[in-house]
Design an enzyme around this catalytic site. Sequence first.
Site, mmCIF file in Angstrom:
data_model
loop_
_atom_site.group_PDB
_atom_site.id
_atom_site.type_symbol
_atom_site.label_atom_id
_atom_site.label_comp_id
_atom_site.label_asym_id
_atom_site.label_seq_id
_atom_site.Cartn_x
_atom_site.Cartn_y
_atom_site.Cartn_z
ATOM 1 N N CYS A 43 30.455 41.268 67.769
ATOM 2 C CA CYS A 43 30.071 40.113 68.585
ATOM 3 C C CYS A 43 29.832 40.486 70.039
ATOM 4 O O CYS A 43 30.648 40.223 70.919
ATOM 5 C CB CYS A 43 31.065 38.976 68.520
ATOM 6 S SG CYS A 43 30.324 37.501 69.273
ATOM 7 N N CYS B 91 24.271 34.687 67.523
ATOM 8 C CA CYS B 91 25.411 34.545 68.417
ATOM 9 C C CYS B 91 25.278 33.241 69.191
ATOM 10 O O CYS B 91 24.363 33.099 69.990
ATOM 11 C CB CYS B 91 25.439 35.737 69.382
ATOM 12 S SG CYS B 91 26.866 35.672 70.467
#
Length: 414
Positions: A175, A343
Amino acid sequence: MSLLVTLVSAHTQLFTCILKLGSQQASPVPLHAGASCAARNHYKVLVLVLGGGSGEITMSAHTKRKPSKRHFYQPIWTLVGAGAKQLSSSGSPTESAIPSSVEWIKARAVELNPDKDCIHTDNGKEISYKYLTIALGIQLDYEKIKGSHYSVKTLCRTSRRAVPVFTFPNTPVKCAGAPQKIVYLSETYFRKVGKQSKANIIFNTSLGGILGVKKYADALQEIIQERNITINSEKQEAVFENLNKPGETHVISYEMIHVTPPMSPPDVHKTSPVADAGWVDVDKETLPHKRYPNVSGIGDCANLPMLKTAAAAAAQSGILERTISLIMKNQAPKKKYDGYTSCPLVTGYNCVILAESDYNAQRLETFPFDQSKERLSMCPMKADLIPFLYWNMMLRGYWRGPAFLRKLFHLSMS
Ligand code: UQ1
């Protein structure tokens, strides 16, 4: 060194494809995670995962030797760090997250031997398999930065003190959006409590830019400029090296530092035959291993060239499920992964840019509106809908990413 907060996403137990394949097995499908022993030592399908909550596990050798009791939905940790969600909402007993058709072998893999179709565990067992899927996630190398820890144990200590420094290391990370989301949230927090004049914020990143996809990078760059995210402070110091000029260092003083630790492939396959520079060397479209067709890789541990996220792993799971089904029938894999990754960039308490892209860093947006704009409507999606999808659909084998929604929306708009 005071520090800490937050978040890490992606490394995710990919039960999705295991479930489907599990229903084709004569014997239960074992999962491999924490520590103890299994009676059986041959399995048709073996899936290696790093047990519930990789941050926690990587953090201490002690924890490493025990099975993880809780599985965490890590993408929510940015919001926990920012005080917008409770930590308790992010975890659930690992046992309950594992499908009942899956056998959980509580031991650690210490060696992979794809030439002999077996693995070795830390309790001295050899476990053989017909098909192996490696889903070992990514390892957080805390020891590379003195004092750093970036895990469930410390994320509630999100500092709201002035003069914070945030970082992004020069390794792949899970991430990649997480280390910057907390920057935006901290800045918003300081504004909310009227302390922005005292809070000088620096985001020290090893990346050339803020994000690979130009449209999102431009939008984020504007936010950074508007909010005047810069440096200052006097109390404690961090030394940064200029990666373009090795040896050149500069010192930054801070009151609070948020260190995203360097990350690397799990030790067990750093030097194993399945590795390419440590990452599982898979075909980037169909996901079987390039040299061992009965081995495949998924998620953060694979050498796939997109940002490592849970959303990417979800999309890969749909492809891998079909790839393995065909390999089991001695047929060539057909379905191709386009590199989908996503994301939700939380840029404040009420705004999210939902970044979605493919292998070519081209936008691959689900919704029929411009997702590079900060939107309030994307907040409940990040905070509630996607966690719901994760726990109730992805971990149960019903969520393979939003490609079908994208097709539906774009079809109905054309
Ligand atoms: C997604 O599928 C996913 O995996 C469950 C995430 O991981 C946490 C995400 O953050 C996102 C954005 C998606 C994509 C889902 C939709 C509805 C666009």
